[in-house]
Write a protein that holds these residues in place. Structure first.
Motif, PDB file in Angstrom:
ATOM      1  N   ALA A 166     -13.340  -3.668  13.228  1.00 28.37           N
ATOM      2  CA  ALA A 166     -13.999  -3.484  14.511  1.00 28.37           C
ATOM      3  C   ALA A 166     -14.582  -2.083  14.614  1.00 28.37           C
ATOM      4  N   ALA A 167     -13.953  -1.137  13.922  1.00 32.25           N
ATOM      5  CA  ALA A 167     -14.467   0.229  13.928  1.00 32.25           C
ATOM      6  C   ALA A 167     -15.491   0.422  12.808  1.00 32.25           C
ATOM      7  N   GLY A 168     -15.766  -0.636  12.075  1.00 33.11           N
ATOM      8  CA  GLY A 168     -16.752  -0.545  11.009  1.00 33.11           C
ATOM      9  C   GLY A 168     -16.219   0.049   9.726  1.00 33.11           C
ATOM     10  N   ASN A 169     -14.898   0.130   9.586  1.00 38.32           N
ATOM     11  CA  ASN A 169     -14.329   0.730   8.377  1.00 38.32           C
ATOM     12  C   ASN A 169     -13.923  -0.336   7.370  1.00 38.32           C
ATOM     13  N   ALA A 170     -13.997   0.028   6.114  1.00 35.31           N
ATOM     14  CA  ALA A 170     -13.562  -0.892   5.066  1.00 35.31           C
ATOM     15  C   ALA A 170     -12.066  -0.751   4.846  1.00 35.31           C
ATOM     16  N   ALA A 171     -11.568   0.470   4.927  1.00 37.56           N
ATOM     17  CA  ALA A 171     -10.152   0.713   4.625  1.00 37.56           C
ATOM     18  C   ALA A 171      -9.349   0.786   5.911  1.00 37.56           C
ATOM     19  N   ILE A 172      -8.093   0.339   5.824  1.00 34.98           N
ATOM     20  CA  ILE A 172      -7.235   0.404   7.002  1.00 34.98           C
ATOM     21  C   ILE A 172      -6.583   1.778   7.093  1.00 34.98           C
ATOM     22  N   ASP A 173      -6.151   2.087   8.286  1.00 34.95           N
ATOM     23  CA  ASP A 173      -5.359   3.308   8.479  1.00 34.95           C
ATOM     24  C   ASP A 173      -3.911   2.955   8.105  1.00 34.95           C
ATOM     25  N   PRO A 174      -3.329   3.653   7.097  1.00 36.33           N
ATOM     26  CA  PRO A 174      -1.967   3.288   6.673  1.00 36.33           C
ATOM     27  C   PRO A 174      -0.978   3.243   7.834  1.00 36.33           C
ATOM     28  N   ALA A 175      -1.209   4.047   8.859  1.00 35.72           N
ATOM     29  CA  ALA A 175      -0.273   4.063   9.985  1.00 35.72           C
ATOM     30  C   ALA A 175      -0.292   2.750  10.745  1.00 35.72           C
ATOM     31  N   ASP A 176      -1.373   1.964  10.599  1.00 37.90           N
ATOM     32  CA  ASP A 176      -1.460   0.694  11.319  1.00 37.90           C
ATOM     33  C   ASP A 176      -0.726  -0.423  10.606  1.00 37.90           C
ATOM     34  N   TYR A 177      -0.354  -0.201   9.353  1.00 35.48           N
ATOM     35  CA  TYR A 177       0.281  -1.280   8.604  1.00 35.48           C
ATOM     36  C   TYR A 177       1.685  -0.877   8.176  1.00 35.48           C
ATOM     37  N   VAL A 178       2.646  -1.207   9.010  1.00 34.25           N
ATOM     38  CA  VAL A 178       4.047  -0.918   8.719  1.00 34.25           C
ATOM     39  C   VAL A 178       4.848  -2.198   8.944  1.00 34.25           C
ATOM     40  N   PRO A 179       5.498  -2.742   7.922  1.00 30.79           N
ATOM     41  CA  PRO A 179       6.262  -3.971   8.130  1.00 30.79           C
ATOM     42  C   PRO A 179       7.385  -3.808   9.156  1.00 30.79           C
ATOM     43  N   ALA A 180       7.799  -4.920   9.734  1.00 31.29           N
ATOM     44  CA  ALA A 180       8.767  -4.882  10.828  1.00 31.29           C
ATOM     45  C   ALA A 180      10.090  -4.263  10.412  1.00 31.29           C
ATOM     46  N   CYS A 181      10.542  -4.522   9.183  1.00 22.87           N
ATOM     47  CA  CYS A 181      11.840  -3.984   8.764  1.00 22.87           C
ATOM     48  C   CYS A 181      11.785  -2.461   8.675  1.00 22.87           C
ATOM     49  N   VAL A 182      10.656  -1.966   8.194  1.00 27.95           N
ATOM     50  CA  VAL A 182      10.491  -0.522   8.063  1.00 27.95           C
ATOM     51  C   VAL A 182      10.490   0.106   9.449  1.00 27.95           C
ATOM     52  N   GLU A 183       9.733  -0.531  10.344  1.00 30.50           N
ATOM     53  CA  GLU A 183       9.605  -0.005  11.697  1.00 30.50           C
ATOM     54  C   GLU A 183      10.940  -0.019  12.433  1.00 30.50           C
ATOM     55  N   SER A 184      11.762  -1.023  12.171  1.00 27.18           N
ATOM     56  CA  SER A 184      12.977  -1.178  12.971  1.00 27.18           C
ATOM     57  C   SER A 184      14.177  -0.448  12.384  1.00 27.18           C
ATOM     58  N   CYS A 185      14.067   0.053  11.156  1.00 26.26           N
ATOM     59  CA  CYS A 185      15.248   0.658  10.524  1.00 26.26           C
ATOM     60  C   CYS A 185      15.636   1.942  11.249  1.00 26.26           C
TER      61      CYS A 185
END
Lengths: 251, 410, 194, 673
Positions: A166-185
C-alpha cells in the motif's frame, strides 16, 4: 536477495510458561482440544517439552525446549513425501508451507518429520458457541482429516506485505513481521528474522558459540537454532552427541 | 439350488453348507464395515493412531497383504513371459488372490486417509518425487490390470459360457494375457519397490532411512525381492488351506514345488542383500545421521531378537528348507517353510511401520506404544472377510483350479 | 425398423448432454436477490466518484471492501435522491445503524488471500480487470450461489464449460495462476493462501 | 415395435457417454472436493474493519496493559501493549475468550444439586432480586469480596458499615500477606520458600525482569527451597529440597542464625522459640543438613539486599504464621530498612465516600460461625483457594441464602443457591487493583470490548437493591477515579511506557480518559516499618507455632508419604480459563492437570504403582483418584500433587479439589486402585 526466515531460541531464558503455545493457537485459529484429547492427539504448532539430564533425584537438571516446525532448508522431509504437492518450501522466504485444502490426510509427512512438528486434525474443529467471532481473519481454520504445522505466522507476513504494498514498497519492514510466539515470549527467549541478512540479530545469534540445532546430522538444514551455555543441554542435539557426552562424564 | 452356476463336472458342497460357511464371514464384514463407517463419519479420532503414530495397523496391513498379493504378478510374469508352464494350475487362483489383496488394500487406504473425497488430487496435482504418488499410480493401474485379468476367469462361469459373444470375448482376452502380465509385472515391480521406498526415503527417520541406489533407497529393491519371495509362498499356503477345507486335491505337487523353489531362490537373494544392507546401515548410515544403531534395540519390546528372528528363523531357515530338494518335496516341510517366509515378510513390514514410528528421534522424547482401537481392528477384519468371501464365491462358481477335475478322477 | 433403433442411443446421448450442459448448471446454482438495489452508475457518472472513494484501504493497507453503513451515511444521512431503494436504505439501515447484508459477487473462500494493495496500488491493475464493468452498471445483478460449495458463481464464471469467458470472468485458482505465470510473480502456495 | 432390453441398455450407455462429455461429473468432482474444504461445519472467520484498541487486562488484578486487535469491533487477540514492557501470561492472552466460556451463565438462575449434577433454573432479574432477604437488625449479610479495592468494594464497605452485625469479608491472605510487597528489582539474593517465584507468582513482567537480569549476570541469585523440583526449583540457581510442610521450621532456623531473638521488640515466647531452634535441632525435620542451612543463611547475607518470599502457591497457601515468620526474617535481613519489602498503600476510596465511613475488611476466617443470613460472593475469579466450607460455616442455620455474582458456573457459584451473573471480562468496564506481591498499589480500567451478553447484571444493581441507592457501574468507576485523582498522589503510566505524575493531570475527567485508554495509576509504598500490624504474632499464634515445630521434629521420619501440592499460580487466581488452555493441560505435557500425582521411582515401586496407572491417594478421611507419573525429579517418599484445572474440557466446578483436600506436608497413602 530472497529472505531466509529463521529463529533462535535461548533455552537459558525459557521458563516454560507456555505463552508461545497459547499465543500461537490464538493467532492461527487452532481449536481447543475436544474432550478426550491427549498430548499425542492434540494440536500445538509450538510445543514446549521438558528435557532433563537423565540423572536421578536430586541431581536432575531440566530445561524447557520449545519445538515447532524447523523449516528445514535441504531435503525437507515433509515436502518430498507429500503425494499431491500440499507442502513446499517458498524460495522467497524459506518458509515451509502446508496447504490444508490440498492435503488428503495420508500423514506420510508426519511420519517423515524428525521433529514431530506436524499435527493431524483428528477431530472436526469446534469452538464453544460464539467464540468463532474471535477467530483471526488472516488465517483460515482447518478441517478434520488434514495435517498442519507452524508456518512462522504466515498471516502476519501477508499483513506486513500488504502494508508495504500500500505504501508502494517491495520490501516489508522487518518490524511488521514478528510471529506470535516471538511477540508473546515474556523473557524474549525467541529471536526471529532473516538469516540471509548478516546484520540481523538472528543471523548473529545463530553463529554464536552457544548455538546448536537439533538433529543437524540428518542434513535437513533446519532454520531454527537453539542457544544454551549448559553443555548437557547442547548435547541434546542428537543421540551420538548425547552418548559421547555421557561417556565423557563417566571418564 | 445354485447348481446351474457351478462349473460342470466339479464337486461343490451343498448350498446350505456353503451358506453356513459364508454367513459368519458376512457377519464379520458387516461389523467391519460398521467400524469403517464410524471412521469415515466421525473421523479418524475413532482410531488409536495419533500424531506420533501417524500410521498404524492399516498401513502395516496394506504393506503385508500387498507383499502377499505379489503372487499374482510374479506368477503371471513367470507363466506368460518366462513360459514356466508348471505354474498354469495356480494362475487363476493367483489372479483372484492378487485382486483381493490389492482391492482390499485400496479399500483400507480410503478409510485411512483423512479426506478420501480429495484423494484424486494425487492424480491431478501429483508430486512426482513422492514414493506415495508412485504407489498410488501403480496401485490404481495395477488394480485395473487385475480386474481385466479377472474377467476371463469370471467368464469361465457356466452361465457366461452359454453366450457365444462372451466366449469370443474371453478368447480375445486370453490373447491379451501376456501383454497384461507384462504391464502388470512392470507396475508391480514399481509399486512393490515404492512401498519399500516409502520408508527408505524418510531422511528424518534414521531407523528406516537407507542409502539410495540411483534414485531409489535400498529398501525399494529389498521390497521387490521380498514380495517375490512372499507371493509364491502365499499361493502355497492358500492352496493348501483351500485343499484342507474342501478335503480335495486341487493342484498337483509339481506346481507347488516349483513355487517353493522360486520362493526359496528369491528369499535367498533377498537375505543376502538385506544382510549387506543391514551392515551398511548399522555402521554408516545410522550413526552418520546422529543415531547409534544399537540404541534402537535398547527398548524392552524391540530388542535385537527381532532382527535375528527376521533374518534367521524366518529367513535363512525357510530359504534352506525351500532350496533343498529333500525338504521341498515333503508336503509338510514345504508348507512350514512357506509359512515361515510369510511370517518373515510380515515381521519385516511390522518393523518398518510400527517400530520406525515407536522410536523417538528427539533425544528428550519418550518411546511410545500403540494399540489399535476396535474400529481399526474391525476395518482390518472387514478386509479379511471380504477376501474370504470373494475367494469362496470365486472358488464355488469359477473353475479356479484347472487340474481339479483330473485330480478328482485319478 | 433398424433406422428407428438408432434413435435410442442418439436420444440417450441427447438426454445425457442436456442433463450435463443445461439441467445441471440450472440446478447447481441458487439465485438470490440483493437486499437493496444499488446503482454504481449513478455514483460514478452523476456523482463523479471513483471506485476508491468508497472501496478504500485502511491505514495498514488492508482493503476495506464494501463500505459500511456509516461510510455511506456520510452522504446519505438523509434521503438525497428520489429512488425507493435509497429511501429504504436510509430508513432501514442508516437510521437503525445496521449493516446491509450485501451478497458479494467476488467473495473468495477463507483459505484464499487476495491483497488488493499488491494488485491495485503496487501492481497498477485496474479494478475492471477482475471486476469487469461492475462500476458502470445501473443495477445489481442477481447473486448466484453454488449449492454444494457455497461459492459465488463469479468464481467459476458464467459459462459452465468455462468457454468464451470475458477476460474478467472467473476467479478460480487457475485464473489467478495464469496471470501470475505470465507475469512471473508469486511462486509459493502461501502467497495466495492463508 | 417392442422395447427390448438391448434398447434400454443402449439408451443408458449413450446417456452416460453424453454426461461424461459434459461438465457434470468433472464439476461435481471439483465441487465435492471444495465442499470438504469449506463445508458448513468449518467455522468461517469474521470479516470487517480491523482496529487496535488499547486497554488493560482485567482478568486478574495485576492489570497488564494490552492492545486488543478487533475485527468488526470484536477482539480477536490480546497482545501486550508494545512499549509497555509488560508481557502477558497465557491466561491474559486468552482473556477475550472468557465471554464465550462454555459454562457461562445466561442470566439470573437458581442452583440445585442433584447428586453430582448441578442444575440451574433461570428466572427473571426481578424475581431473583425479590429472593434476597431484606437486611435489617437481626438479619446480617456477609459480602465476600475476592477482589478488594474496586469501586464496588468501597460501596460494599459503606453498606456494611451502615448495617451493624454485617461483614465485609476478604480472603485471609488478602487481609494479611498482601499488606507488604516485595521489591524483587532491588534484591540481589532471593530465597523462594515453597513459592513459584518464577512460575506465575508475580506478573510475567516481573518474572521476565528476573530472568533478564540473570542472563545479564548482574549478580542476581535465586535460591529455591521447595519440596519438589518445581519449575522455580528448576530455574533457580540453587535448589534445596525440603520436607513438605517444614517451611516454618526452615524460617525459624534461619531466624535463629540471624540472631533475631536479640531483637528488642520481640515477644518473649517468640524469642524463646527462635533461641532454641538451632539448625542442628531442626535440620533433620526439614530434610537438610545443618551445614546446608548455614550455607543458605550465608548466601542470604553475602550479597544483599536479600529477600525471602513465602507466598505459597495459591492453591495451598502457607498459613498466616509462616507468613509472619517470613516478615520477621526479612526484617532481620534488613529488607525493611533497605526497602526490599514495603508496605503497600491502599487505593484511595471513591469520591463522595470517606474512609472512616467504610467498614474494615474482615478476614473470612474471622467471621463467626452461623452468623449470617445472606452471603453475596463477588469477584468469583479467585475462588480456587476459597473453600466452600469456609463460607458455609458462617451461614445462619435458619433461612439463609448464598448468592454468587459469578458469570460462570464454576467454583463457588456451583454451590450457591442463586446466581446473579455479572458481566464477563471485557464485557463492561473492568478494574485491576494490582498484583498482591508488588510494592505498589495500582488502579486500571479495562474498557468493554465485547458486546455485552443479555442477562448479565452489574453488581452495583444487586447492592443497590439491598441498600436502596442504585448507582450505574460506570458512574461508580468514575467516582473511584475521581477519588484517586483527589488524592493527588502517584503517577500514571500510559501503554507506551511513559509516566506522568498525577499532580499534572488536569482533572478527574482527564484521568478517566487516560485510564480508559489503557493507562494505569500506580503508587509505590514506603519501606515497611519495623512493625506491620497484620504481621505481628500474637501469643496464641506463637503457641501454635511451637506446637507445630515439636510435631514436625517428632514426625521427622515417617513411613507414609508426604503430599507436595504444586500448581501454576495464575490458575488459582482465576478459575475460569479459556477453553484454549487445553493446549497447556491436555495437548502437551507442559502443565499437569489436577489428577496427576508424581512420585519418585522408588516410591512408585514401594507403593506398587506404575507410570500412567490410576491410583488412590488417601490422607485421613480424604481420598482422591490420581494418575501416577513416575518422575526422577522428586525425592523418594513424596507425592507431588498437581492442582490444575480438570482434564476434561474445564467443565468441573472445582478444579483443584484434590489439592484442597490434601494439605501440604500431610501424610498420605498411595495405593493401586
Amino acid at each position: 536477495m530472497p529472505a531466509r526466515y529463521g529463529m533462535v531460541i535461548d533455552l537459558d531464558r525459557c521458563t516454560g510458561c507456555g505463552n508461545c503455545t497459547v499465543a500461537c493457537a490464538v493467532e492461527n485459529n487452532i481449536p481447543p482440544g475436544p474432550p478426550g484429547v491427549t498430548d499425542r492427539t492434540g494440536i500445538t504448532w509450538m510445543r514446549v517439552y521438558e528435557a532433563d539430564n537423565g540423572e536421578g533425584f536430586p541431581e536432575t537438571q531440566s530445561a524447557f525446549v520449545p519445538v515447532m516446525c524447523m523449516q528445514c532448508e535441504e531435503h525437507t522431509p515433509c515436502v518430498s513425501v507429500c503425494p499431491q504437492n500440499a507442502v513446499e518450501v517458498d524460495p522467497e522466504t524459506g518458509i515451509v508451507g502446508q496447504i490444508p485444502e490440498r492435503c488428503l490426510g495420508c500423514r506420510y509427512c508426519m511420519a517423515a518429520c524428525p521433529y514431530h512438528a506436524r499435527y493431524f486434525n483428528w477431530w472436526d474443529p469446534k469452538w464453544p458457541e460464539g467464540m468463532e467471532k474471535t477467530l483471526n481473519p488472516d488465517v483460515s481454520p482447518r478441517m478434520r482429516g488434514v495435517a498442519e504445522k507452524c508456518n512462522f505466522c504466515h498471516g502476519r507476513l501477508h499483513t506486513a506485505r500488504e502494508k508495504a504494498a500500500a505504501a508502494g514498497n517491495a520490501a516489508i519492514d522487518p518490524a511488521d513481521y514478528v510471529p506470535a510466539c516471538v511477540e508473546s515470549c515474556p523473557t524474549q527467549a525467541i529471536v526471529f528474522g532473516d538469516l540471509n541478512d548478516p546484520a540481523s540479530e538472528v543471523a548473529k545469534l545463530s553463529r554464536d558459540e552457544r548455538a546448536f540445532r537439533f538433529l543437524s546430522r540428518l542434513g535437513t538444514e533446519p532454520k531454527v537454532s537453539y542457544l544454551s551455555s549448559r553443555a548437557w543441554v547442547r548435547s541434546l542435539a542428537d543421540r551420538v552427541l548425547a552418548r559421547d557426552q555421557k561417556e565423557e562424564a563417566r571418564g | 439350488m445354485d447348481s446351474q452356476w457351478i462349473p460342470r463336472g466339479l464337486q461343490r458342497t451343498s448350498f446350505p453348507r456353503f451358506l453356513a460357511w459364508i454367513l459368519p464371514w458376512a457377519g464379520l464384514l458387516a461389523w467391519g464395515l460398521f467400524g469403517a463407517a464410524l471412521c469415515l463419519i466421525e473421523g479418524l479420532n475413532q482410531t488409536n493412531m495419533d500424531n506420533r503414530f501417524a500410521f498404524g495397523l492399516w498401513i502395516y496391513l496394506d504393506l503385508t497383504i500387498i507383499a502377499f498379493g505379489a503372487g499374482a504378478f510374479f506368477t503371471g510374469f513367470l507363466l506368460y513371459l518366462l513360459r514356466r508352464e508348471a505354474l498354469r494350475p495356480v494362475i487363476n487362483s493367483a489372479v483372484v488372490l492378487g485382486l483381493i489383496c490389492y482391492s482390499g488394500a485400496i479399500i483400507v487406504l480410503m478409510v485411512d486417509v483423512g479426506q478420501p473425497l480429495r484423494a484424486w488430487f494425487t492424480f491431478w496435482h501429483p508430486n512426482t518425487h513422492s514414493m506415495l504418488t508412485e504407489v498410488t499410480f501403480c496401485l490404481t493401474c495395477y488394480l485395473t490390470v487385475l480386474l481385466i485379468e479377472y474377467v476371463p476367469v469370471l467368464l469361465k462361469n457356466r452361465q457366461f459360457r452359454r453366450i457365444p459373444k462372451m466366449l469370443v470375448f474371453e478368447f480375445e482376452l486370453h490373447k491379451l494375457m501376456p501383454i497384461l502380465a507384462g504391464v502388470g509385472a512392470f507396475l508391480s515391480f514399481f509399486h512393490q519397490g515404492s512401498l519399500g521406498g516409502l520408508y527408505g526415503v524418510m531422511q528424518g527417520r534414521p531407523f528406516a532411512f537407507r542409502e539410495a541406489i540411483g534414485i531409489w533407497p535400498t529398501t525399494f529393491f529389498l521390497f521387490i525381492l521380498s514380495a517375490m519371495a512372499a507371493g509364491p509362498s502365499f499361493l502355497i499356503v492358500t492352496t493348501r488351506l483351500v485343499e484342507s477345507l474342501t478335503k480335495k486335491r486341487l493342484v498337483d505337487d509339481r506346481a507347488l514345488r516349483t513355487l517353493g523353489r522360486i520362493s526359496g531362490f528369491m528369499l535367498a537373494g533377498y537375505l543376502a542383500l538385506k544382510a549387506i544392507d543391514t551392515l551398511v546401515w548399522i555402521n554408516a548410515t545410522s550413526p552418520g545421521a546422529g543415531f547409534p544403531a544399537y540404541e534402537y534395540y535398547e527398548r524392552a519390546s524391540f530388542g535385537t531378537w527381532i532382527l535375528f528372528l527376521e533374518i534367521g528363523v524366518f529367513g535363512v531357515l525357510p530359504a534352506l528348507l525351500l532350496l533343498s530338494r529333500h525338504t521341498r518335496e515333503h508336503r509338510g516341510w514345504l508348507l512350514t517353510a512357506a509359512g515361515l517366509v510369510l511370517s518373515g515378510i510380515a515381521l519385516n513390514r511390522f518393523v518398518l511401520t510400527i517400530q520406525t514410528l515407536a522410536l523417538p528421534t528427539l533425544t528428550f522424547d519418550p518411546f511410545l506404544s500403540y494399540v489399535p482401537s476396535w474400529q481399526e481392528v474391525a476395518t482390518f477384519t472387514a478386509v479379511v472377510a471380504y477376501g474370504v468371501l470373494l475367494y469362496s464365491l470365486s472358488y464355488r462358481y469359477l473353475p479356479l483350479f484347472p487340474q481339479e477335475r483330473e485330480l478328482a478322477q485319478s | 425398423m433398424n433406422r428407428f433403433r438408432v434413435l435410442f442411443p442418439l436420444a440417450g446421448l441427447l438426454v445425457g448432454l442436456t442433463a450435463g450442459w443445461v439441467l445441471f448448471p440450472a440446478l447447481l446454482y441458487r439465485t438470490e436477490e440483493q437486499p437493496l438495489q444499488f446503482s454504481h452508475a449513478v455514483h460514478t457518472d452523476t456523482g463523479g466518484m471513483a471506485c476508491a472513494d468508497c472501496h478504500s484501504f485502511d491505514a495498514d493497507g488492508r482493503f476495506v471492501g464494501i463500505p459500511t453503513t456509516a461510510q455511506c451515511a456520510s452522504c446519505h444521512a438523509d434521503v438525497m435522491g428520489e429512488t425507493e431503494n435509497e429511501k429504504r436504505f436510509v430508513e432501514e439501515y442508516v437510521k437503525t445503524n445496521r449493516e446491509v447484508p450485501w451478497k458479494v459477487y467476488a467473495r473468495q473462500p477463507d483459505n484464499a488471500y487476495f491483497p488488493h494493495a499488491a494488485h491495485v496500488t503496487r501492481g497498477g491493475i485496474a479494478c475492471e480487470r477482475c471486476h469487469g464493468p461492475h462500476g458502470t452498471m445501473n443495477t445489481l445483478r442477481p447473486y448466484q450461489v453454488n449449492r454444494i460449495t457455497g461459492y459465488s458463481r463469479d468464481i467459476w464464471g458464467s459459462s459452465i464449460g468455462r468457454v468464451g469467458m470475458e477476460p474478467w470472468e472467473g476467479m478460480k485458482m487457475d485464473d489467478c495462476v495464469r496471470c501470475h505465470r505470465e507475469t512471473e510473480r508469486a511462486r509459493a502456495c502461501l502467497d495466495c493462501h492463508k | 415395435m417392442p422395447l427390448t432390453r438391448r434398447d434400454i441398455l443402449r439408451f443408458a450407455g449413450a446417456a452416460t457417454a453424453g454426461i461424461v462429455f459434459s461438465p457434470l461429473p468433472w464439476k461435481m468432482l471439483d465441487d465435492v472436493a471444495i465442499w470438504t474444504q469449506t463445508g458448513p461445519w468449518i467455522p468461517k472467520v469474521p470479516r470487517g474493519p480491523i482496529s487496535h484498541v488499547p486497554s488493560i487486562c482485567s482478568v486478574c488484578p495485576a492489570g497488564c496493559p494490552v492492545t486488543a486487535r478487533c475485527v468488526a469491533g470484536v477482539p480477536s487477540s490480546l497482545r501486550a501493549a508494545s512499549g509497555s514492557g509488560q508481557p502477558l501470561c497465557p491466561i491474559g492472552l486468552t482473556g477475550h475468550h472468557l465471554a464465550y466460556h462454555p459454562l457461562r451463565v445466561a442470566g439470573p438462575c437458581l442452583v440445585e444439586h442433584r447428586g453430582e449434577k448441578v442444575l440451574t433454573t433461570s428466572l427473571s432479574l426481578d424475581e431473583a432480586l425479590r429472593r434476597l432477604p431484606s437486611v435489617d437488625g437481626d438479619r446480617s449479610v456477609m459480602i465476600v469480596d475476592q477482589r478488594p479495592g474496586r469501586a464496588i468494594s468501597d460501596r460494599y464497605r459503606a453498606f456494611v458499615r451502615q448495617h451493624p452485625g454485617s461483614f465485609y469479608a476478604v480472603p485471609d491472605d488478602d487481609a494479611s500477606m498482601r499488606t507488604v510487597g516485595y521489591d524483587l528489582e532491588r534484591a540481589h539474593t532471593i530465597l523462594a520458600v515453597s513459592t513459584p517465584l518464577l512460575d506465575g507468582w508475580t506478573t510475567p513482567a516481573r518474572t521476565a525482569r528476573l530472568i533478564e537480569r540473570r542472563s545479564k549476570n548482574d549478580g542476581l541469585r535465586i535460591l529455591a527451597a521447595d519440596a519438589a523440583r518445581s519449575r522455580t526449583a528448576t530455574l533457580a540457581d540453587r535448589w534445596m529440597p525440603i520436607r513438605p510442610g517444614s517451611e516454618a521450621a526452615l524460617l525459624v532456623a534461619l531466624l535463629h542464625l540471624a540472631h533475631a531473638h536479640r531483637q528488642p521488640d520481640m515477644t518473649p515466647s517468640m524469642r524463646a522459640i527462635i533461641e532454641r531452634t538451632t539448625p542442628e535441632r531442626v535440620a533433620a525435620a526439614i530434610g537438610v543438613t545443618p551445614v546446608q542451612l548455614r550455607h543458605v543463611y550465608e548466601k542470604l547475607t553475602e550479597r544483599g539486599p536479600s529477600l525471602v518470599v513465602v507466598g505459597g502457591d495459591g492453591s495451598n497457601s502457607v498459613d498466616a504464621e509462616t507468613d509472619r515468620l517470613a516478615f520477621q526474617l526479612n526484617r532481620a535481613l534488613g529488607a525493611a530498612s533497605n526497602g526490599a519489602i514495603r508496605q503497600r498503600p491502599a487505593i484511595p476510596v471513591s469520591e463522595g465516600l470517606r474512609e472512616r465511613d467504610l467498614a474494615v475488611a474482615t478476614p473470612l476466617s474471622s467471621v463467626p460461625d452461623a452468623s449470617v443470613a445472606l452471603v453475596i460472593i463477588d469477584g468469583d475469579e479467585g475462588t480456587c483457594h476459597l473453600s466452600w466450607e469456609s463460607i458455609v460455616r458462617t451461614l445462619h442455620p435458619g433461612a439463609s441464602i448464598v448468592v454468587s455474582l459469578s458469570p460462570v458456573l464454576t467454583a463457588l457459584a456451583s454451590h450457591a443457591d442463586l446466581i446473579i451473573p455479572s458481566p464477563a471480562p471485557f464485557e463492561s468496564f473492568g478494574e485491576a487493583t494490582g498484583d498482591g506481591t508488588d510494592i505498589a498499589c495500582r488502579y486500571g480500567v479495562s474498557r468493554p470490548l465485547h458486546p455485552r451478553r443479555p442477562g448479565s447484571v452489574d453488581p452495583e444493581l444487586v447492592l443497590g437493591h439491598l441498600s436502596g441507592q442504585v448507582i450505574e457501574h460506570e458512574a461508580a468507576l468514575r467516582d473511584k477515579v475521581a477519588g484517586i485523582w483527589a488524592s493527588r498522589r502517584g503517577q500514571i503510566r500510559t501503554p507506551d511506557g511513559s509516566t506522568t505524575n498525577l499532580t499534572s493531570v488536569e482533572g478527574a475527567g482527564s484521568l478517566w480518559t487516560a485510564l480508559s485508554e489503557g493507562a494505569v495509576w500506580t503508587l509505590e509504598g514506603a519501606p515497611a516499618s519495623a512493625s506491620v500490624r497484620a504481621l505481628e504474632s500474637d501469643a496464641s499464634a506463637t503457641d501454635r507455632l511451637a506446637a507445630r515445630l515439636s510435631e514436625l521434629a517428632a514426625g521427622g521420619a515417617t513411613s507414609t508419604i508426604a503430599v507436595v501440592p504444586t500448581t501454576w499460580a495464575p490458575v488459582t487466581s482465576c478459575s475460569r480459563l479459556s477453553p484454549l488452555m487445553t493446549k497447556l493441560y491436555q495437548e502437551s505435557g507442559l502443565r499437569p492437570t489436577s489428577e496427576v500425582a508424581a512420585v519418585a521411582p522408588a516410591t512408585a515401586h514401594a507403593c506398587g504403582v506404575e507410570d500412567g496407572a490410576v491410583a488412590e491417594l488417601r490422607a485421613g478421611e480424604q481420598s482422591s483418584k490420581v494418575k501416577v507419573r513416575v518422575s526422577d525429579s522428586l525425592a523418594p517418599g513424596m507425592v507431588q500433587l498437581s492442582a490444575g484445572p480438570d482434564p476434561v474440557g474445564f467443565r468441573s466446578p472445582e478444579p483443584p479439589a484434590v489439592a484442597n483436600a490434601l494439605p501440604r506436608g500431610r501424610a498420605a497413602e498411595l495405593r493401586k486402585s
